[in-house]
Design a protein around this motif. Sequence first.
Motif, PDB file in Angstrom:
ATOM      1  N   ASN A 182       0.814  -1.148  -0.074  1.00  0.00           N
ATOM      2  CA  ASN A 182      -0.152   0.157   0.160  1.00  0.00           C
ATOM      3  C   ASN A 182       0.819   1.287  -0.009  1.00  0.00           C
ATOM      4  O   ASN A 182       0.456   2.319   0.596  1.00  0.00           O
ATOM      5  CB  ASN A 182      -0.901   0.117   1.430  1.00  0.00           C
ATOM      6  CG  ASN A 182      -1.877  -1.160   1.003  1.00  0.00           C
ATOM      7  OD1 ASN A 182      -2.353  -1.599   0.043  1.00  0.00           O
ATOM      8  ND2 ASN A 182      -2.365  -1.479   2.209  1.00  0.00           N
ATOM      9  N   VAL A 199      -1.517  -4.029  -3.158  1.00  0.00           N
ATOM     10  CA  VAL A 199      -2.285  -3.407  -2.338  1.00  0.00           C
ATOM     11  C   VAL A 199      -3.705  -4.365  -2.078  1.00  0.00           C
ATOM     12  O   VAL A 199      -3.880  -5.387  -2.766  1.00  0.00           O
ATOM     13  CB  VAL A 199      -3.275  -2.669  -3.560  1.00  0.00           C
ATOM     14  CG1 VAL A 199      -4.386  -1.710  -3.076  1.00  0.00           C
ATOM     15  CG2 VAL A 199      -2.288  -1.635  -4.369  1.00  0.00           C
ATOM     16  N   THR A 200      -3.523  -4.263  -0.664  1.00  0.00           N
ATOM     17  CA  THR A 200      -4.424  -5.167   0.024  1.00  0.00           C
ATOM     18  C   THR A 200      -5.964  -4.869  -0.107  1.00  0.00           C
ATOM     19  O   THR A 200      -6.388  -4.086  -0.804  1.00  0.00           O
ATOM     20  CB  THR A 200      -4.205  -5.036   1.406  1.00  0.00           C
ATOM     21  OG1 THR A 200      -4.481  -3.537   2.076  1.00  0.00           O
ATOM     22  CG2 THR A 200      -2.784  -5.489   1.834  1.00  0.00           C
TER      23      THR A 200
END
Length: 274
Positions: A186, A235-236
Amino acid sequence: MRKLLLFVLMFICSVSAFAQIGPVTGTVTDKGQHLSLPGATLKLTPGNHYTISNQFGKFEFLKVPVGDYTLTVTYLGYQTASQSVSVKANEAASVKIALESGGVSGKEVVVMGDRLRGQAKALNQQKNKPNITNIVSADQIGRFPDANIGDAIKRIPGVTMQNDQGEARNIIIRGLAPELNSVTLNGDRIPSAEGDNRRVQMDLIPSDMVQTIEVNKTLTPDMDADAIGGSVNLVTRAAPTGPRVSATLSGGYNPIREKALYTGSPGTGQPFLE
């Protein structure tokens, strides 16, 4: 005295001119599933105001002159949407736009399933990136039985992995050593689990927790200048704007061990205190 009056007059004029602008903010979502749409192209007319929604589907126009505008949103796989926006002095205009998936156009029928929706998001982000980037969505990752991020990344063009104990562990971008690449989560740097090098062990990260994989093969000024090969940003998964339930199931058979293979990944999301 004249200089003082002139200065005061210029100050009043500058404050008056500054007051005649306002920001426009909002979000772009999918109308059916209430999911955010990153990488959407937004345009304010009249004028030459453009912007792109971020990974959470949010966008903003800064210092927009006061007046009435038409906000147009375009997105691959979705119908173009327009909405009227009124900008007032020093007041933020908030807009929420929900896009509908592509429908019938002449004799051509566009079918948009859930898997294609996720890939459409990745293609929109990749199209609007200023550098050479490969973006893979979670739906695309789910097409293969990859248990960790290392196995998923090695399927991207220009990327190979160094195997350690049978697992894809160290990332190699454009043929450069793992020490010359960086990995972020992120946007935040991930340190190495080993104390004597900069290698990030990609086999330690499960593929189910990642929503998007961004492989930047050329760096931009907003990135740390310590990755000659490239940078990988993981990116979670983000919380949806509405109730969301998903599940992934897979199975098989190992003839050598004569045992069945199976795996599952359920998930649910519900926003609170909006």
